[in-house]
Design a protein around this motif. Structure first.
Motif, PDB file in Angstrom:
ATOM      1  N   UNK A  66    -109.559  -2.265 -41.666  1.00 38.08           N
ATOM      2  CA  UNK A  66    -109.767  -1.488 -42.891  1.00 38.08           C
ATOM      3  C   UNK A  66    -110.001  -0.007 -42.588  1.00 38.08           C
ATOM      4  N   UNK A  67    -110.852   0.289 -41.627  1.00 37.30           N
ATOM      5  CA  UNK A  67    -111.179   1.690 -41.330  1.00 37.30           C
ATOM      6  C   UNK A  67    -109.945   2.478 -40.909  1.00 37.30           C
ATOM      7  N   UNK A  68    -109.062   1.829 -40.157  1.00 37.40           N
ATOM      8  CA  UNK A  68    -107.830   2.500 -39.746  1.00 37.40           C
ATOM      9  C   UNK A  68    -106.939   2.768 -40.955  1.00 37.40           C
ATOM     10  N   UNK A  69    -106.794   1.769 -41.821  1.00 35.91           N
ATOM     11  CA  UNK A  69    -105.967   1.950 -43.018  1.00 35.91           C
ATOM     12  C   UNK A  69    -106.596   2.973 -43.959  1.00 35.91           C
ATOM     13  N   UNK A  70    -107.912   2.995 -44.022  1.00 36.41           N
ATOM     14  CA  UNK A  70    -108.601   4.001 -44.824  1.00 36.41           C
ATOM     15  C   UNK A  70    -108.242   5.405 -44.342  1.00 36.41           C
ATOM     16  N   UNK A  71    -108.202   5.583 -43.039  1.00 32.96           N
ATOM     17  CA  UNK A  71    -107.823   6.877 -42.477  1.00 32.96           C
ATOM     18  C   UNK A  71    -106.394   7.257 -42.824  1.00 32.96           C
ATOM     19  N   UNK A  72    -105.486   6.270 -42.772  1.00 31.67           N
ATOM     20  CA  UNK A  72    -104.090   6.510 -43.139  1.00 31.67           C
ATOM     21  C   UNK A  72    -103.997   6.933 -44.605  1.00 31.67           C
ATOM     22  N   UNK A  73    -104.777   6.269 -45.453  1.00 33.15           N
ATOM     23  CA  UNK A  73    -104.759   6.583 -46.876  1.00 33.15           C
ATOM     24  C   UNK A  73    -105.269   7.999 -47.141  1.00 33.15           C
ATOM     25  N   UNK A  74    -106.363   8.375 -46.495  1.00 34.42           N
ATOM     26  CA  UNK A  74    -106.909   9.721 -46.680  1.00 34.42           C
ATOM     27  C   UNK A  74    -105.934  10.774 -46.164  1.00 34.42           C
ATOM     28  N   UNK A  75    -105.307  10.513 -45.013  1.00 31.73           N
ATOM     29  CA  UNK A  75    -104.307  11.452 -44.486  1.00 31.73           C
ATOM     30  C   UNK A  75    -103.144  11.599 -45.461  1.00 31.73           C
ATOM     31  N   UNK A  76    -102.703  10.465 -46.049  1.00 29.60           N
ATOM     32  CA  UNK A  76    -101.618  10.513 -47.020  1.00 29.60           C
ATOM     33  C   UNK A  76    -102.005  11.276 -48.263  1.00 29.60           C
ATOM     34  N   UNK A  77    -103.218  11.046 -48.735  1.00 26.95           N
ATOM     35  CA  UNK A  77    -103.728  11.752 -49.908  1.00 26.95           C
ATOM     36  C   UNK A  77    -103.801  13.254 -49.640  1.00 26.95           C
ATOM     37  N   UNK A  78    -104.271  13.613 -48.467  1.00 25.35           N
ATOM     38  CA  UNK A  78    -104.374  15.025 -48.102  1.00 25.35           C
ATOM     39  C   UNK A  78    -103.006  15.684 -48.065  1.00 25.35           C
ATOM     40  N   UNK A  79    -102.028  14.981 -47.490  1.00 25.94           N
ATOM     41  CA  UNK A  79    -100.671  15.515 -47.416  1.00 25.94           C
ATOM     42  C   UNK A  79    -100.074  15.705 -48.814  1.00 25.94           C
ATOM     43  N   UNK A 150    -114.269   3.584 -49.132  1.00 28.01           N
ATOM     44  CA  UNK A 150    -115.712   3.398 -49.073  1.00 28.01           C
ATOM     45  C   UNK A 150    -116.385   4.444 -48.196  1.00 28.01           C
ATOM     46  N   UNK A 151    -115.634   5.071 -47.307  1.00 30.51           N
ATOM     47  CA  UNK A 151    -116.235   6.029 -46.399  1.00 30.51           C
ATOM     48  C   UNK A 151    -117.310   5.369 -45.554  1.00 30.51           C
ATOM     49  N   UNK A 152    -118.513   5.909 -45.598  1.00 30.88           N
ATOM     50  CA  UNK A 152    -119.633   5.354 -44.833  1.00 30.88           C
ATOM     51  C   UNK A 152    -120.592   4.553 -45.707  1.00 30.88           C
ATOM     52  N   UNK A 153    -120.138   4.190 -46.902  1.00 27.54           N
ATOM     53  CA  UNK A 153    -121.058   3.573 -47.854  1.00 27.54           C
ATOM     54  C   UNK A 153    -121.022   2.051 -47.882  1.00 27.54           C
ATOM     55  N   UNK A 154    -120.271   1.424 -46.998  1.00 34.01           N
ATOM     56  CA  UNK A 154    -120.328  -0.035 -46.922  1.00 34.01           C
ATOM     57  C   UNK A 154    -121.130  -0.421 -45.687  1.00 34.01           C
ATOM     58  N   UNK A 155    -122.316  -0.937 -45.925  1.00 31.15           N
ATOM     59  CA  UNK A 155    -123.205  -1.316 -44.828  1.00 31.15           C
ATOM     60  C   UNK A 155    -123.892  -2.635 -45.203  1.00 31.15           C
ATOM     61  N   UNK A 156    -123.234  -3.763 -44.937  1.00 25.58           N
ATOM     62  CA  UNK A 156    -123.775  -5.068 -45.333  1.00 25.58           C
ATOM     63  C   UNK A 156    -125.037  -5.431 -44.572  1.00 25.58           C
ATOM     64  N   UNK A 157    -125.892  -6.187 -45.234  1.00 17.27           N
ATOM     65  CA  UNK A 157    -127.074  -6.736 -44.599  1.00 17.27           C
ATOM     66  C   UNK A 157    -126.741  -8.117 -44.044  1.00 17.27           C
ATOM     67  N   UNK A 158    -127.491  -8.552 -43.082  1.00 12.63           N
ATOM     68  CA  UNK A 158    -127.181  -9.806 -42.392  1.00 12.63           C
ATOM     69  C   UNK A 158    -127.321 -11.034 -43.279  1.00 12.63           C
ATOM     70  N   UNK A 159    -128.130 -10.933 -44.338  1.00 10.24           N
ATOM     71  CA  UNK A 159    -128.411 -12.116 -45.160  1.00 10.24           C
ATOM     72  C   UNK A 159    -127.673 -12.118 -46.504  1.00 10.24           C
ATOM     73  N   UNK A 160    -126.639 -11.259 -46.674  1.00 12.03           N
ATOM     74  CA  UNK A 160    -125.931 -11.228 -47.943  1.00 12.03           C
ATOM     75  C   UNK A 160    -124.437 -11.454 -47.747  1.00 12.03           C
ATOM     76  N   UNK A 161    -123.809 -11.972 -48.789  1.00 15.71           N
ATOM     77  CA  UNK A 161    -122.369 -12.202 -48.738  1.00 15.71           C
ATOM     78  C   UNK A 161    -121.634 -10.874 -48.805  1.00 15.71           C
ATOM     79  N   UNK A 162    -120.352 -10.922 -48.473  1.00 12.54           N
ATOM     80  CA  UNK A 162    -119.542  -9.704 -48.512  1.00 12.54           C
ATOM     81  C   UNK A 162    -119.479  -9.131 -49.921  1.00 12.54           C
TER      82      UNK A 162
END
Length: 210
Positions: A66-79, A150-162
């Protein structure tokens, strides 16, 4: 008059851009369409059909790659934004006709230089989202698998579902985005106002100052 509409996915940016085009004669530039064209190859490679969907290609924030594809998406958006704001083909700065720019929800990830240029060339209109509408927007994101940075805003806790993690983090992401959208906006249009059955394209233009 040159207008750009910013805000979260699902706030009606495309709907009102099309209404301005149909009812007020504005030339419509849809950044999502330009982005899909630019990302056509990775979309096709990731899909069984040529009509690969952007949301399914990007995937969920907890999935591998996901993080790699997120980077591709942001690069595409910037272009795409550089082409719109500085490119010779669209030549936004030189156009004197009425134009509405339908931006994607992730336009704020393209950087301050691009966003400041957007303010220089257009009236930036922010479609605000009330906090009480977040549950509905999250449901749409889950059910339709809309593309979401999501940038840096997805940070799951160990005891919760995705899904629980996404629901919790979605509110944090919303707060950060709201602050960013507002910082660049020249005009803010409230959710209740643009959702009113009596609200028209001409009234929207009056609110913007056109």
């Amino acid at each position: 008059m040159r207008i750009s509409i910013i805000g979260l996915s699902g706030t009606g940016k495309t709907y009102w851009s099309k209404r301005l085009s149909a009812e007020a004669g504005f030339d419509l530039i849809c950044c999502d369409e330009l982005l899909r064209s630019k990302l056509a190859t990775p979309l096709i490679e990731a899909s069984s059909t040529e009509a690969g969907e952007l949301g399914k290609w990007l995937g969920w924030p907890y999935e591998a790659g996901y993080l790699q594809r997120q980077g591709v998406l942001i690069d595409g958006e910037t272009a795409v934004m550089k082409e719109v704001l500085w490119g010779e083909e669209i030549a936004l700065e030189e156009r004197l006709d009425n134009i509405v720019l339908d931006t994607s929800g992730s336009v704020i990830y393209t950087g301050d230089e691009i966003m400041q240029r957007l303010k220089e060339l257009t009236v930036v209109v922010y479609f605000a989202t009330p906090r009480e509408a977040l549950d509905l927007m999250f449901h749409r994101y889950i059910s339709e698998q809309k593309p979401l940075i999501w940038g840096e805003f997805f940070h799951p806790m160990s005891d919760e579902s995705s899904e629980c993690a996404m629901r919790r983090c979605f509110k944090e992401l919303y707060q950060w985005r709201e602050e960013r959208y507002k910082s660049y906006a020249d005009v803010v249009i409230a959710h209740a106002e643009r959702e009113s059955a009596d609200f028209t394209a001409q009234q929207l233009l009056k609110k913007i100052g056109g």
